[in-house]
Design a protein around this motif. Structure first.
Motif, PDB file in Angstrom:
ATOM      1  N   HIS A  64       0.902  -1.371   0.035  1.00 26.40           N
ATOM      2  CA  HIS A  64       0.002  -0.108  -0.177  1.00 26.40           C
ATOM      3  C   HIS A  64       0.954   1.255  -0.046  1.00 26.40           C
ATOM      4  O   HIS A  64       1.999   1.166   0.306  1.00 26.40           O
ATOM      5  N   ARG A  68      -0.131   6.674   2.906  1.00 23.46           N
ATOM      6  CA  ARG A  68      -1.319   6.499   3.973  1.00 23.46           C
ATOM      7  C   ARG A  68      -1.011   6.614   5.329  1.00 23.46           C
ATOM      8  O   ARG A  68      -1.748   6.569   6.266  1.00 23.46           O
ATOM      9  N   ASP A  72      -3.229  12.935   8.664  1.00 23.63           N
ATOM     10  CA  ASP A  72      -3.952  13.920   7.912  1.00 23.63           C
ATOM     11  C   ASP A  72      -3.615  15.404   7.651  1.00 23.63           C
ATOM     12  O   ASP A  72      -3.483  15.558   6.458  1.00 23.63           O
TER      13      ASP A  72
END
Length: 128
Positions: A64, A68, A72
């Motif tokens: 992935h 990520r 944020d």
């Protein structure tokens, strides 16, 4: 109170019977969190220390995008970090990461560029 003799090799002030501050347990070593990210930004290797730091098992991270793992609110800072690190053999700085439980984790990061020919350290990585 009667004073007990010390054991061989023990100094009198270290004896359990001697007055003074209580002994502290030695500090627990903190595992080093390591990961590998390919040129596309995909996590390819994830260590046990990384799992302990951020809570993600390898199956949820390997394969992935590494982005990520950034907090944020770290998107702009993460982009700036990637621009700074691009083309360098080594980069270090503070990054804001996101723990699996949602909390923000700020840590110092040291990144090294590794060539395709360089093998990963034996035993350091969790298999994908």
């Amino acid at each position: 109170m009667e004073r007990l003799p010390t054991h061989p090799g023990e100094r009198p002030h270290e004896s359990d019977a001697s007055p003074g501050p209580a002994r502290q347990a030695p500090p627990t070593p903190t595992p080093t969190a390591t990961a590998a990210v390919d040129a596309r930004g995909i996590v390819t290797e994830w260590s046990e220390g990384a799992r302990q730091l951020l809570g993600y098992p390898p199956s949820e991270v390997v394969g992935h995008p590494a982005a990520r793992l950034l907090a944020d609110d770290a998107d702009a800072a993460g982009a700036a970090m990637l621009r700074d690190a691009a083309g360098q053999e080594r980069w270090s700085g503070t990054v804001a990461l996101r723990h699996r439980d949602g909390r923000r984790v700020r840590r110092e990061l040291l990144a090294h560029r590794r060539t395709v020919d360089a093998p990963s350290p034996s035993g350091s990585w969790c298999p994908p």
